[in-house]
Design a protein around this motif. Structure first.
Motif, PDB file in Angstrom:
ATOM      1  N   SER A   1      -8.276   9.486   7.570  1.00 27.28           N
ATOM      2  CA  SER A   1      -8.947   9.705   6.289  1.00 27.28           C
ATOM      3  C   SER A   1      -9.503  11.125   6.189  1.00 27.28           C
ATOM      4  O   SER A   1      -9.440  11.754   5.128  1.00 27.28           O
ATOM      5  CB  SER A   1     -10.075   8.692   6.113  1.00 27.28           C
ATOM      6  OG  SER A   1     -10.828   8.946   4.951  1.00 27.28           O
TER       7      SER A   1
ATOM      8  N   SER B   1     -15.597   0.106  11.598  1.00 26.84           N
ATOM      9  CA  SER B   1     -16.057  -0.873  10.612  1.00 26.84           C
ATOM     10  C   SER B   1     -14.903  -1.622   9.958  1.00 26.84           C
ATOM     11  O   SER B   1     -15.113  -2.585   9.231  1.00 26.84           O
ATOM     12  CB  SER B   1     -16.889  -0.180   9.533  1.00 26.84           C
ATOM     13  OG  SER B   1     -16.108   0.780   8.838  1.00 26.84           O
ATOM     14  N   GLY B   2     -13.668  -1.168  10.202  1.00 22.66           N
ATOM     15  CA  GLY B   2     -12.502  -1.885   9.693  1.00 22.66           C
ATOM     16  C   GLY B   2     -11.802  -1.210   8.534  1.00 22.66           C
ATOM     17  O   GLY B   2     -10.667  -1.550   8.226  1.00 22.66           O
ATOM     18  N   GLY B   3     -12.423  -0.251   7.882  1.00 22.18           N
ATOM     19  CA  GLY B   3     -11.792   0.424   6.759  1.00 22.18           C
ATOM     20  C   GLY B   3     -11.146   1.736   7.178  1.00 22.18           C
ATOM     21  O   GLY B   3     -11.246   2.178   8.321  1.00 22.18           O
ATOM     22  N   ARG B   4     -10.482   2.371   6.238  1.00 24.58           N
ATOM     23  CA  ARG B   4      -9.829   3.653   6.506  1.00 24.58           C
ATOM     24  C   ARG B   4     -10.832   4.797   6.479  1.00 24.58           C
ATOM     25  O   ARG B   4     -10.694   5.766   7.212  1.00 24.58           O
ATOM     26  CB  ARG B   4      -8.743   3.871   5.450  1.00 24.58           C
ATOM     27  CG  ARG B   4      -7.759   4.989   5.737  1.00 24.58           C
ATOM     28  CD  ARG B   4      -6.626   4.935   4.723  1.00 24.58           C
ATOM     29  NE  ARG B   4      -5.614   5.940   4.977  1.00 24.58           N
ATOM     30  CZ  ARG B   4      -5.587   7.147   4.420  1.00 24.58           C
ATOM     31  NH1 ARG B   4      -6.546   7.496   3.584  1.00 24.58           N
ATOM     32  NH2 ARG B   4      -4.616   7.994   4.686  1.00 24.58           N
ATOM     33  N   ASP B   5     -11.868   4.681   5.644  1.00 21.94           N
ATOM     34  CA  ASP B   5     -12.848   5.743   5.511  1.00 21.94           C
ATOM     35  C   ASP B   5     -13.612   5.915   6.823  1.00 21.94           C
ATOM     36  O   ASP B   5     -14.055   4.940   7.429  1.00 21.94           O
ATOM     37  CB  ASP B   5     -13.832   5.417   4.385  1.00 21.94           C
ATOM     38  CG  ASP B   5     -14.662   6.616   3.986  1.00 21.94           C
ATOM     39  OD1 ASP B   5     -14.143   7.737   4.066  1.00 21.94           O
ATOM     40  OD2 ASP B   5     -15.834   6.426   3.605  1.00 21.94           O
TER      41      ASP B   5
ATOM     42  N   GLU C   1       0.867  -1.178   0.000  1.00 18.36           N
ATOM     43  CA  GLU C   1       0.000   0.000   0.000  1.00 18.36           C
ATOM     44  C   GLU C   1       0.901   1.225   0.000  1.00 18.36           C
ATOM     45  O   GLU C   1       1.689   1.417   0.930  1.00 18.36           O
ATOM     46  CB  GLU C   1      -0.902   0.000   1.230  1.00 18.36           C
ATOM     47  CG  GLU C   1      -1.940  -1.109   1.240  1.00 18.36           C
ATOM     48  CD  GLU C   1      -2.859  -1.003   2.443  1.00 18.36           C
ATOM     49  OE1 GLU C   1      -3.515   0.051   2.591  1.00 18.36           O
ATOM     50  OE2 GLU C   1      -2.905  -1.953   3.230  1.00 18.36           O
TER      51      GLU C   1
ATOM     52  N   SER D   1     -12.187   7.347   9.482  1.00 16.49           N
ATOM     53  CA  SER D   1     -11.181   7.548  10.524  1.00 16.49           C
ATOM     54  C   SER D   1     -10.693   8.989  10.525  1.00 16.49           C
ATOM     55  O   SER D   1     -10.913   9.749   9.574  1.00 16.49           O
ATOM     56  CB  SER D   1      -9.995   6.610  10.310  1.00 16.49           C
ATOM     57  OG  SER D   1      -9.285   6.961   9.131  1.00 16.49           O
TER      58      SER D   1
ATOM     59  N   GLN E   1      -8.100   3.902  11.625  1.00 17.59           N
ATOM     60  CA  GLN E   1      -9.019   2.917  11.052  1.00 17.59           C
ATOM     61  C   GLN E   1     -10.363   3.064  11.746  1.00 17.59           C
ATOM     62  O   GLN E   1     -10.440   3.227  12.966  1.00 17.59           O
ATOM     63  CB  GLN E   1      -8.464   1.504  11.270  1.00 17.59           C
ATOM     64  CG  GLN E   1      -9.152   0.435  10.470  1.00 17.59           C
ATOM     65  CD  GLN E   1      -8.427  -0.907  10.595  1.00 17.59           C
ATOM     66  OE1 GLN E   1      -7.618  -1.109  11.482  1.00 17.59           O
ATOM     67  NE2 GLN E   1      -8.715  -1.820   9.707  1.00 17.59           N
ATOM     68  N   SER E   2     -11.438   3.026  10.959  1.00 18.65           N
ATOM     69  CA  SER E   2     -12.767   3.173  11.550  1.00 18.65           C
ATOM     70  C   SER E   2     -13.186   1.879  12.232  1.00 18.65           C
ATOM     71  O   SER E   2     -12.582   0.823  12.031  1.00 18.65           O
ATOM     72  CB  SER E   2     -13.788   3.539  10.471  1.00 18.65           C
ATOM     73  OG  SER E   2     -13.981   2.450   9.589  1.00 18.65           O
TER      74      SER E   2
END
Length: 875
Positions: A292, A283-287, A126, A289, A280-281
């Motif tokens: 982000s 929910s597990g994703g970066r969006d 990444e 946070s 990290q949010s």
């Protein structure tokens, strides 16, 4: 077939046995093949066909394979699914093996072990995140954690007692963790999302670690890098040993290790990072946070630096202020900031290009990336004024002095080189005379071939005659079968070579001689370019340290410009940061929530917070209904502290932040089923960690302590926690609760103030104002919130009935709530709503077309008659 393995299969099994725990990619021509259990596992993970090849011990041998040219995409899938892969390449030309005899096997060996923590390929990484390999070591009473990103060369180490390991792993989020066999770190690694790799105890020998590090850096002693404990030497040595093993002796370019001192950063534990959604949010994703919401960086290196700063906000006051000065300078000069960001947008990832070149996995594009990065760096340095802020001035100094290397790469490379050196064509014309002469022969040969084809077509009287080329025959003359007799009749010129179903192929002495010259020129040109690539690579690696400094300088400028961009665009201000215990925020906002509301064209309600503590603790007891914004208020103040100590401006009109040593958050609830913990147990474990660790410079945010058990139990626990924070921890804290009884504590505890989130009631509905004010809430409005959530009306009405009875009983001094409940009439479900008739449907459809403001009195009267008719009633 015999049960004795073939020579090739015997070689495969030997290599497989020497690399346990990894899938073996066994090179066979243009494919990496896998056999036996490896094939079964890989076929399932990659969703590719599973076939068979021969038998072994009476059973068919499972087999699958992936093309070499597409191997990276398959590797990425396998690594993400937790596999390790050993790459076995052909170490010689198959033609050489044939010379030794028909049963000889092409020599093969593992050239690399691909693991989650040792990736360098651009497609496997990444770009905007680090890829850390960590190692934890214990030597007697000492423990240490070391970590490295071989794609950038960053290498760090710190003393780390076992209780600190979980928070540090949460901060670093390593892809792979090395530990001694039997260390029992399985759960810690799993919680951090890291693959755990057990190594033999000998890999963690501290004396051996010191020797490995000295050999790596070519020094007699490590004293020039600092003083390291035995545990730190052990952890760093284990990393170097593991890299030597996985890279098969081709060690990456690692910067000298940096010892991270204890207390250099704000301490944030794993639960707090998760609750605050720093990187990290939930929910597990970066969006969603914080990372982000605030990431305005334009380079990959700048994005990685931002994540490090947010994950570990600093505690060095002079450094924080220096970083703020850099941001302030760019805020005050928008044109300079825009120019810098425009130039930074053309900066490639120098760190990772340099790492690939060091591991000999790089190509011409990596050289071009170094050239472009250094060229843009020089331009960026030139644009900075002489009186630039110290951070920017230091960065500008690291971006200068690379003119010689830039000229070399400019002269040597074409503008857009190919990916691989073996493809050739990356060296610029007029750079090397020998290469230019060879290329002319190679390229002019094509024109000679075309002229020769026209000459032979005229001689043979066959206009369709063509000169073609393939890897088996080389150059040959091809014509259709109907012209074969004419060609054979000219045997003094045309020599027959091959007959196919529809074509006849010939050659000539002249064509064979020309082919030799052309092929030699092609091979010679590639050989010259490979030599030039090796020289350019060596020139780059000779200046690796300076190039690495330039890469870090570009990241620093990018981050300062990104902070300035969000400060200007979102109205953020420079916070005052000092060593006091102040915490004053005026008009504070939550960056991620405000960003989400803007997408909906809604505004965020800003709020003040004052937790300034002198000799006493400073705690706000926050009451108010659910959904009113208590959790957002708690989190936004914690995030403002994080941003301030990361060197950024903050989302507030004004802020004064006394240095926060530790940040603790107990917000939200979740089960930990894997460990047999209920929601309440998780809450109590996290609360215990806060009460046992928080010091007087900590910032603590707590939400609804005690809600997971019986009412009086929960109230008792919340009450005692509040008193402990006040009397023992003596920290700054925000304590949100739905236990209104606790508001009485403000009369008993000097450092506690009541605050509430304002709401209004209107005709039975509750309106959330999202304003935090001094004072206490008189009730929770839970029934109204339940109604807003869509509970059936009968349930809401019954809840009001029960609540009224309980409140009435409390006012009248009833001994037992149960007695009041017994007097209530039984709950009866509301009758089902009647089915809608066809007439109702017609009425609805007609009403959609009615616009009252446009009707005249006469039209309105006519409409009434029409609607009565539609309903089935007689007018």
């Amino acid at each position: 077939m015999s049960d004795q393995p073939t020579p090739m299969m015997a070689q495969y099994l030997a290599i497989r046995e020497a690399n346990p725990g990894a899938l073996l990619f066994y090179r066979m021509g243009d494919f990496y093949e896998m056999f036996f259990d490896d094939a079964v596992a890989a076929a399932s993970a990659l969703d590719i066909a599973l076939t068979r090849r021969g038998t072994h011990e009476g059973q068919p041998i499972p087999m699958c394979g992936v093309p070499v040219h597409a191997a990276e995409s398959y590797l990425l899938t396998l690594i993400r699914k937790g596999f390790r892969v050993a790459i076995a390449e052909q170490m010689e030309d198959p033609a050489e093996a044939k010379k030794r005899g028909s049963k000889s096997v092409v020599a093969r060996d593992v050239v690399r072990l691909v693991t989650p923590g040792t990736l360098t390929e651009e497609s496997l990484l990444e770009a905007r995140r680090h890829n850390f390999l960590a190692a934890f070591a214990t030597v007697r009473e000492e423990s240490a954690l070391a970590w490295v990103d071989i794609s950038t060369g960053a290498f760090q180490v710190m003393d780390c007692p076992l209780p600190r390991l979980a928070p540090e792993l949460a901060r670093l989020a390593p892809r792979e963790l090395l530990a001694a066999q039997g260390a029992g770190l399985d759960d810690l690694a799993a919680d951090a999302g890291a693959a755990l790799t057990d190594l033999v105890a000998g890999a963690f020998d501290s004396a051996g670690g010191a020797r490995r590090l000295c050999a790596l850096y070519g020094v007699e002693t490590l004293d020039g890098f600092g003083s390291f404990s035995r545990a730190e030497l052990s952890a760093m040595g284990a990393i170097v040993d593991y890299l030597d093993m996985t890279q098969k002796g081709r060690l990456p370019l690692l910067r000298p290790p940096v010892r991270e001192r204890s207390g250099a950063a704000m301490q944030i534990d794993a639960a707090t990072r998760r609750n605050l959604e720093l990187t990290q949010s939930l929910s597990g994703g970066r969006d969603g946070s914080l990372l982000s919401a605030i990431d305005r960086t334009v380079t990959a290196a700048g994005a990685r630096l931002l994540e490090r700063r947010i994950s570990a906000p600093g505690r060095d006051l002079s450094l924080i202020r220096a970083r703020q000065d850099a941001v302030a300078m760019l805020v005050d000069d928008p044109r300079l900031a825009a120019d810098q960001r425009e130039a930074l947008g053309r900066v490639p990832d120098i760190d990772r290009a340099l790492s690939r070149l060091a591991l000999d996995r790089g190509g011409p594009r990596d050289l071009a990336a170094i050239r472009a990065g250094l060229t843009q760096g020089a331009a960026i340095a030139d644009r900075l004024p002489e009186d630039a802020a110290q951070v920017l001035a230091d960065a500008a100094r690291d971006l200068t002095g690379h003119d010689g290397l830039i000229r070399l790469l400019d002269d040597a490379l074409v503008a857009e080189p190919p990916l691989l050196a073996r493809d050739g064509g990356f060296v610029a014309p007029e750079y090397d005379d020998d290469l230019d002469r060879t290329r002319r022969l190679r390229d002019e040969g094509r024109g000679v071939i075309a002229g020769m084809q026209a000459e032979y077509a005229a001689k043979a009287g066959v206009q369709s005659l063509k000169i073609r080329h393939n890897n088996v025959l080389g150059y040959f003359i091809e014509t259709t079968a109907i012209h074969a007799d004419r060609m054979r009749a000219m045997s003094d010129i045309f020599i027959h070579r091959q007959t196919t179903a529809n074509q006849i192929r010939f050659t000539t002495v002249e064509l064979s001689e020309l082919e030799t010259r052309i092929l030699n020129a092609r091979d010679r040109a590639l050989e010259i370019e490979r030599d030039i690539f090796a020289r350019l690579r060596a020139a780059v690696l000779d200046r690796a340290a300076a190039i690495g400094q330039a890469a870090r300088a570009l990241a620093e400028i990018d981050l300062a410009a990104a902070f300035a961009d969000i400060a200007t665009g979102e109205g953020w201000t420079r916070p005052r940061v000092d060593d006091s215990r102040a915490f004053q925020v005026e008009g504070g906002r939550h960056p991620a929530v405000e960003r989400a509301l803007k997408r909906k064209a809604e505004s965020f309600v800003a709020n003040d917070c004052d937790l300034t503590a002198g000799d006493t603790p400073a705690i706000w007891l926050l009451t108010g209904p659910n959904m009113a914004g208590k959790s957002t208020f708690l989190r936004q103040n914690a995030l403002i502290a994080v941003l301030a100590q990361a060197g950024a401006f903050v989302p507030a009109r004004r802020a004064h932040i006394g240095m926060v040593s530790q940040l603790f958050s107990r917000v939200g609830a979740a089960d930990d089923l894997a460990r047999g913990r209920s929601t309440f147990m998780v809450e109590m474990v996290e609360t215990a960690a806060i009460l046992n660790q928080a010091d007087d410079h900590a910032l603590v945010i707590l939400d609804e302590i005690g809600r997971g058990t019986a009412t009086w139990d929960g109230l008792s626990i919340a009450w005692a926690v509040m008193e402990h924070l006040h009397a023992v921890n003596r920290c700054r804290a925000l304590f949100a609760t739905h236990y209104h009884e606790m508001t009485a504590l403000t009369a008993r505890l000097d450092g506690v103030e009541n605050a509430t989130v304002a709401v209004r009631e209107w005709e039975g509905d509750v309106i959330f104002l999202h304003e935090v004010r001094k004072g206490a809430a008189d009730r929770s409005y839970g029934v109204q919130v339940a109604r807003l959530a869509g509970l059936p009306a009968s349930v809401v009405d019954r809840a009001r009935e029960v609540l009224d009875a309980l409140e009435s009983g409390e006012r009248e001094g009833a001994a037992r709530p149960a007695a009041l409940i017994d007097d209530l009439p039984l709950f009866r479900a509301a009758p089902p709503a009647p089915a809608r008739s066809a007439a109702s449907g017609r009425l609805d459809a007609r009403m959609k077309d009615v616009h009252p403001d446009t009707l005249s009195p006469r039209q309105a009267l006519d409409l009434i008659y029409e609607l009565k008719a539609l309903s089935g009633e007689q007018p």
